[in-house]
Scaffold this active site. Structure first.
Site, PDB file in Angstrom:
ATOM      1  N   GLY A 257       0.810  -1.218   0.000  1.00 15.28           N
ATOM      2  CA  GLY A 257       0.000   0.000   0.000  1.00 15.28           C
ATOM      3  C   GLY A 257       0.839   1.261   0.000  1.00 15.28           C
TER       4      GLY A 257
ATOM      5  N   GLY B 203       8.812  -0.206   0.787  1.00 16.87           N
ATOM      6  CA  GLY B 203       9.365  -1.350   1.511  1.00 16.87           C
ATOM      7  C   GLY B 203       9.285  -1.335   3.024  1.00 16.87           C
TER       8      GLY B 203
ATOM      9  N   SER C 256       7.216   2.564  -4.654  1.00 20.51           N
ATOM     10  CA  SER C 256       7.475   2.113  -6.028  1.00 20.51           C
ATOM     11  C   SER C 256       6.275   2.375  -6.936  1.00 20.51           C
ATOM     12  CB  SER C 256       7.819   0.622  -6.017  1.00 20.51           C
ATOM     13  OG  SER C 256       6.756  -0.100  -5.425  1.00 20.51           O
ATOM     14  N   GLU C 257       5.121   2.714  -6.357  1.00 23.48           N
ATOM     15  CA  GLU C 257       3.940   3.037  -7.169  1.00 23.48           C
ATOM     16  C   GLU C 257       3.819   4.543  -7.427  1.00 23.48           C
ATOM     17  OE1 GLU C 257       2.647   0.820  -8.718  1.00 23.48           O
ATOM     18  OE2 GLU C 257       2.061  -0.925  -7.541  1.00 23.48           O
TER      19      GLU C 257
ATOM     20  N   HIS D 106      -3.775   3.998  -2.270  1.00 19.88           N
ATOM     21  CA  HIS D 106      -3.739   2.692  -2.940  1.00 19.88           C
ATOM     22  C   HIS D 106      -3.565   1.594  -1.898  1.00 19.88           C
ATOM     23  CE1 HIS D 106      -2.690  -0.694  -5.354  1.00 19.88           C
ATOM     24  NE2 HIS D 106      -1.454  -0.753  -4.855  1.00 19.88           N
TER      25      HIS D 106
ATOM     26  N   HIS E 291      -4.783  -7.092  -8.526  1.00 17.57           N
ATOM     27  CA  HIS E 291      -3.868  -6.281  -7.722  1.00 17.57           C
ATOM     28  C   HIS E 291      -4.544  -5.620  -6.523  1.00 17.57           C
ATOM     29  CE1 HIS E 291      -0.603  -2.881  -7.806  1.00 17.57           C
ATOM     30  NE2 HIS E 291      -0.909  -3.278  -6.589  1.00 17.57           N
TER      31      HIS E 291
HETATM   32 ZN   LIG Z   1      -0.374  -2.497  -4.757  1.00 10.57          ZN
END
Ligand SMILES: [Zn+2]
Length: 219
Positions: A39, A56, A85-86, A105, A168
């Site tokens: 998330g 992370g 990373s998103e 997210h 996802h």
């Molecule tokens: Zn995700």
């Protein structure tokens, strides 16, 4: 911008946002909307900078100091960690939607179940879903943590506020963080209600006239 008060310095405002992000991420974890390091959430700051959760880190214990400040190209301005990373998906939302100041997210299990089954959620099942979420597209699968996912979401961003991401999770947008978080909560609840209604023989949708009334009221 998320919150601005003429007596606040920019640093104070950023610090307030850091705490708000950490508190909201903890709520996401406590509600089971994310597990482990999953998330990510972000808010738009002044000067088109963005404050985003780090990549992370355990989301149950992430702290205000762990948040990362980036620009709209994803360059790190301030932070001790790598940004989520998103970030591409978040930045695409800020670039295409000037009205959006927060992005959330997560992988809440009921709505992610619908996303995994590639089954859309009806927006006219409950008044709050109709009024606050609108239609919810199912976005074609894109590899998580890659620009590819942002590219898959981009065509939907101008017209929708809530998205199921195939195999996802979910993505919600808002005018502030509370707004985006509430949308994710309502989305997850609507997935639960839809599943239960289907076990009981299937949902009966609100009449079209009521849908139009609710949407008009929420504008
Ligand atoms: Zn995700």
């Amino acid at each position: 911008m998320e919150i601005i008060n003429s007596n606040q310095t920019y640093t104070e405002m950023v610090n307030e946002m850091r705490k708000l992000l950490a508190d909201t991420m903890h709520r996401m974890y406590e509600h089971g909307f994310v597990v482990a390091a999953e998330g990510n959430i972000s808010v738009r700051l002044l000067n088109n900078q963005v404050l985003i959760t780090p990549s992370g880190l355990d989301k149950a214990t992430v702290s205000p100091e762990d948040m990362v400040r980036i620009d709209l190209d994803g360059n790190v301005i301030e932070g001790n960690h790598k940004p989520s990373s998103e970030l591409h998906m978040h930045l695409a939302a800020y670039k295409l939607r000037p009205d959006v100041n927060a992005v959330v997210h997560g992988h809440p299990p009921f709505s992610t179940g619908f996303a995994a089954a590639h089954i859309s959620l009806p927006s006219s099942i409950l008044p709050e879903v109709t009024a606050l979420l609108g239609d919810i597209p199912v976005v074609e699968y894109g590899t998580p943590s890659c620009e590819e996912l942002a590219k898959k979401v981009e065509p939907y961003l101008p017209s929708y506020d809530c998205f199921l991401l195939e195999n996802h999770g979910v993505l919600t947008l808002g005018k502030n963080l509370q707004h985006a978080f509430h949308r994710l909560e309502i989305l997850e609840n609507s997935a639960k209600v839809t599943l239960i209604a289907r076990l009981l023989g299937g949902e009966k949708l609100l009449p079209q006239a009521e849908v139009e009334k609710l949407r008009k009221k929420s504008q």
